[in-house]
Design an enzyme around this catalytic site. Structure first.
Site: not given
Ligand code: OAD
Length: 232
Positions: A91, A108, A119
């Site tokens: 995050n 990230h 710079c």
């Molecule tokens: P995702 O949106 O891919 O996944 C979020 C996860 O959180 C899913 O498995 C949901 O089921 C879960 N979720 C949703 N609400 C929740 C809750 N209240 N409690 C627990 N879990 C919950 O997000 P990330 O895996 O973080 O990178 O995505 C990885 C990367 O993809 C990010 O850092 C970003 C994105 O593109 C970049 O921008 C480079």
């Protein structure tokens, strides 16, 4: 006990920041190839900066939730018991820090920082940025970008992250879909090293079979419960 935690957007979902890949997620509404790549920034910097200005304003209006606070308690509790927590987050928000976590590794990058492509100075930043905003260090314009990792770029701190991962006794992934590498590969690396693995998520992710244990439900409930149990 040494614990390595990887957090993703799911831990901040109940703080109102939204996730990426859920039905209403950010990447369902916006095209990441037009907003989160170095090529997109070269092609249309105003559009990319406006997207991150919007996300920065949303973040400034958000607050940490019970899951962030539980991980801060876990860090302190493990320390008291002679152990440690390595908190690695995908995050770009600062909600772990605002909840009291002392050490957070932002693989990230961070939304509340900007980086100068001329710079290379990295500066804490809360205001909007546009192409005319001068770099606070070198005063040039047209050179500030969000200090975040875009698709096609190498995540930050990877050496320290792998060192900590392979030293851990327990690997826990919280609120991540496990779809973006290299973070998505941590569970397999941990398993191969004989480290116990646990997934805490709203529902099982695509990688669920790789975890020894799963706890499912909203992070604001599951994470505090899990932390209290671990510290008991
Ligand atoms: P995702 O949106 O891919 O996944 C979020 C996860 O959180 C899913 O498995 C949901 O089921 C879960 N979720 C949703 N609400 C929740 C809750 N209240 N409690 C627990 N879990 C919950 O997000 P990330 O895996 O973080 O990178 O995505 C990885 C990367 O993809 C990010 O850092 C970003 C994105 O593109 C970049 O921008 C480079």
């Amino acid at each position: 006990m040494k614990v390595f935690i990887l957090t993703g957007a799911g831990i901040s979902a109940e703080s109102g920041l939204g996730t990426f890949r859920d039905k209403e997620g950010l990447w369902a509404r916006f095209d990441p190839m037009k907003l989160a790549t170095p090529e997109a920034f070269e092609r249309d910097p105003e559009k990319v900066l406006a997207f991150y200005n919007m996300r920065r304003q949303n973040l400034l209006a958000a607050s940490p939730n019970a899951a962030h606070r539980a991980l801060a308690r876990l860090e302190a509790g493990l320390k008291e018991r002679g152990g440690s927590l390595f908190l690695c987050t995908q995050n770009i928000d600062d909600l772990h820090e605002r909840a009291g976590s002392q050490e957070v590794t932002h693989m990230h990058g961070e939304l509340l920082k900007v980086r100068c492509i001329a710079c290379e100075a990295v500066t804490s930043w809360q205001d909007d940025v546009d192409v005319d905003t001068p770099c606070p260090s070198c005063r040039r314009t047209g050179v500030l970008r969000p200090h975040v990792v875009w698709f096609g770029e190498m995540p930050l701190f990877m050496e320290a992250i792998y060192d900590a991962l392979l030293e851990a006794d327990l690997f826990v992934a919280i609120g991540t879909s496990g779809s973006v590498y290299p973070a998505a590969g941590f569970v397999a690396e941990a398993r191969a090293a004989g480290i116990r693995t646990c997934e805490i998520n709203l529902e099982p992710s695509d990688n669920a079979r790789l975890f020894d244990e799963g706890r499912f439900g909203p992070a604001s409930v599951t994470v505090p419960e899990w932390v209290e149990r671990l510290l008991a």
